[in-house]
Every structure is written in structure tokens, then in C-alpha cells.
Write a protein that holds these residues in place. Structure first.
Motif, mmCIF file in Angstrom:
data_model
loop_
_atom_site.group_PDB
_atom_site.id
_atom_site.type_symbol
_atom_site.label_atom_id
_atom_site.label_comp_id
_atom_site.label_asym_id
_atom_site.label_seq_id
_atom_site.Cartn_x
_atom_site.Cartn_y
_atom_site.Cartn_z
ATOM 1 N N LEU A 5 0.839 -1.201 0.000
ATOM 2 C CA LEU A 5 0.000 0.000 0.000
ATOM 3 C C LEU A 5 0.873 1.250 0.000
ATOM 4 C CD1 LEU A 5 -2.658 1.550 0.264
ATOM 5 C CD2 LEU A 5 -2.605 1.095 2.731
ATOM 6 N N GLY A 6 0.846 1.979 -1.110
ATOM 7 C CA GLY A 6 1.550 3.249 -1.183
ATOM 8 C C GLY A 6 0.702 4.351 -0.584
ATOM 9 N N ASN A 63 -2.412 4.628 -5.893
ATOM 10 C CA ASN A 63 -1.905 3.285 -6.166
ATOM 11 C C ASN A 63 -2.317 2.751 -7.529
ATOM 12 O OD1 ASN A 63 -0.537 1.922 -3.580
ATOM 13 N ND2 ASN A 63 -2.080 3.385 -2.898
ATOM 14 N N ILE A 107 1.643 5.190 -10.092
ATOM 15 C CA ILE A 107 2.889 4.501 -9.742
ATOM 16 C C ILE A 107 3.944 4.765 -10.811
ATOM 17 C CG2 ILE A 107 3.949 2.212 -9.517
ATOM 18 C CD1 ILE A 107 1.325 1.326 -8.166
ATOM 19 N N VAL A 128 4.339 6.275 -1.513
ATOM 20 C CA VAL A 128 3.987 5.726 -2.817
ATOM 21 C C VAL A 128 5.159 5.749 -3.794
ATOM 22 C CG1 VAL A 128 3.130 7.907 -3.795
ATOM 23 C CG2 VAL A 128 2.157 5.704 -4.567
ATOM 24 N N VAL A 131 6.806 2.323 -4.292
ATOM 25 C CA VAL A 131 6.024 1.160 -4.699
ATOM 26 C C VAL A 131 6.574 0.499 -5.960
ATOM 27 C CG1 VAL A 131 3.769 0.419 -5.587
ATOM 28 C CG2 VAL A 131 3.905 1.844 -3.540
ATOM 29 N N ARG A 190 7.758 -3.324 -5.483
ATOM 30 C CA ARG A 190 6.953 -4.337 -6.168
ATOM 31 C C ARG A 190 7.813 -5.160 -7.105
ATOM 32 N NH1 ARG A 190 1.829 -2.365 -9.618
ATOM 33 N NH2 ARG A 190 3.505 -1.539 -10.919
ATOM 34 N N SER A 233 -2.328 -6.001 -5.247
ATOM 35 C CA SER A 233 -2.663 -4.587 -5.362
ATOM 36 C C SER A 233 -3.637 -4.200 -4.248
ATOM 37 C CB SER A 233 -3.294 -4.290 -6.713
ATOM 38 O OG SER A 233 -3.866 -2.985 -6.731
#
Length: 251
Positions: free
Chosen positions: A13-14, A159, A164, A219, A222, A226, A239
Motif C-alpha cells: 500500500l503506497g 496506487n 505509480i 507511494v 512502490v 513491487r 494490489s
């Protein structure tokens, strides 16, 4: 899809920094998350995230020692005092899930801006201008949307794949700030990736088969987190957008 017993599932979670520290490349002017309306939104957010069934919560904070735990246990009273997203989201979810300590997985970074600022050639000036324009545009968009959206809706937007990628695009511009063999932009990008690689590895240190870890981070991290986590066998990254979307329906 049901999780395999050997898997670790991670909900990445950003977030934005709710207490306005002003330390990022792109900063926003966050409103008061202790206001009653925002508190209701945060409660809906935490309740929606509980559908993930977290067993651990990892946050952007320095650990107390090699246990990678926060210095203090989660505290219900802090929700009425502390504007930091670590408290308002991380501790709130941990309290609902019966988790007594957050995991602190942040790593130190070293970012020397002086070599970057020393360049005055046309190429460096060009990409520095593009960076400044992109940062200004992104910051304005973030501030405008914050005024109009609930916290769950705002986080769903942050997000999204578009956002992103927009955050990551800043580093693609930074990479190109150079002058022949002088490449301070590339050095800063490498330092940024190094910090995120260390964060990624700390998340892996706390992960056990069957864990469901909520990872709460700025964020801007992320994209790289990821990518790193998706490279690891038996780690599945989810997600947060479906959970955030569900939260908006309970407001």
C-alpha cells in the motif's frame, strides 16, 4: 485465488505522508487527518484492509534492533494524537488484527545532491528543468485531488498504475542528468534503488510461509519494491486498489 501454505502474500500500500514532513521529491499539503470526517474515512479504510487478513504490518520506520520491530507496541491512544500514516493506517489495522508490534523495515539512504547541482551544461539543465516541471505538475495534481477525495479514494488513485508509473518517471529523468563521464543523476538513482533493495530484503526477513503482510510505504517506493518482491519465489504481491475501492462504499 487461495494462497498456498508455502506462500507469503504481501499487500503493498503506497501512501502519502499525513504529517507533512516535507522530505520527499514531491511534497503535498496534507489536511488534518485527526478531523472527524478523516477519522471516519480511516476507520472505513482499516476495516476494508482487514479483508486481506494481515498477520504482520510493516512500515516506513527505523527498527529498534535486529528484530526489525518498532520501539513501542501499538497504542490505541495514539490514534487521537499522531497524524503519521504509520499510526493512522498501520497501527489502526494492527489493532483490529490483534497485532501487538509493527515491523519497522526502513533502511538508511545516502543522497548527495551537490554533484548534481554542480553541473551547468545544457543536457543537465534540460533534464533538471523537466524534473522540476514534472514534480510541480504531479504535486499540484496530488493536492487538488486530496481536497476533493476521501482518503480511501485518494489512496486508490495514488496506487493506480498511472500514478505509480508517474512517480517512477521522475527517476528516469534524474538518470539523464549528466555531463560526459560525470553522471551524478545515475549515482542518485542507484542510491535510491539500493535503499529500496535493502527495504525489500528486510520485508523478506520478516516473512514466513503463510504470512499475509501489509506493507505501508510512501507511494514513491512502490514501483521498485513491487519489482523486487515479485522476483522472489513464493512471494505474491497484491494490489491494494480493490480493498481501497471497497472502503469507499462504506462511507
Amino acid at each position: 485465488m487461495a494462497a498456498k501454505p508455502s506462500e507469503t502474500r504481501i499487500l503493498l500500500l503506497g501512501s502519502y505522508h499525513m504529517h507533512n514532513p516535507g522530505l520527499d521529491a514531491v511534497n503535498i499539503d496534507a489536511d488534518d487527518v485527526l478531523a472527524p470526517t478523516r477519522q471516519r474515512e480511516l476507520e472505513a479504510l482499516a476495516n476494508a484492509l482487514m479483508a486481506f487478513k494481515p498477520t504482520k504490518v510493516a512500515v516506513e520506520a527505523k527498527p529498534k534492533d535486529d528484530s526489525l520491530l518498532m520501539r513501542e507496541p501499538v497504542n490505541q491512544a495514539a490514534l487521537k494524537q499522531d497524524r503519521n500514516e504509520i499510526t493512522q493506517i498501520g497501527e489502526r489495522v494492527a489493532l483490529l488484527a490483534g497485532i501487538k508490534h509493527l515491523h519497522a523495515v526502513d533502511a538508511e539512504g545516502s543522497f548527495d545532491m551537490q554533484p548534481l547541482q554542480a553541473l551547468s551544461n545544457a543536457r543537465a539543465r534540460h533534464y533538471m528543468q523537466l524534473m522540476n516541471e514534472a514534480g510541480t505538475d504531479l504535486g499540484q495534481q496530488m493536492n487538488e485531488n486530496m481536497k476533493q477525495m476521501s482518503i480511501p479514494a485518494y489512496l486508490a488513485w495514488l496506487n493506480s498504475e498511472d500514478m505509480i508509473n508517474a512517480n517512477h518517471a521522475f527517476y528516469a529523468l534524474l538518470l539523464q542528468v549528466s555531463d560526459g563521464t560525470r553522471q551524478p543523476g545515475a549515482k542518485l538513482v542507484a542510491d535510491w534503488y539500493l535503499r529500496n533493495a535493502m527495504i525489500c530484503e528486510r520485508i523478506l526477513q520478516i516473512a514466513e510461509p503463510g504470512d499475509r503482510i501489509l506493507v505501508l510505504y510512501g507511494v514513491g517506493h512502490v514501483y521498485w519494491l513491487r519489482h523486487c518482491l515479485n522476483e522472489i519465489d513464493n512471494v505474491v504481491v497484491e494490489s491494494p486498489v480493490p480493498y481501497l475501492t471497497n472502503a469507499t462504499t462504506n462511507l
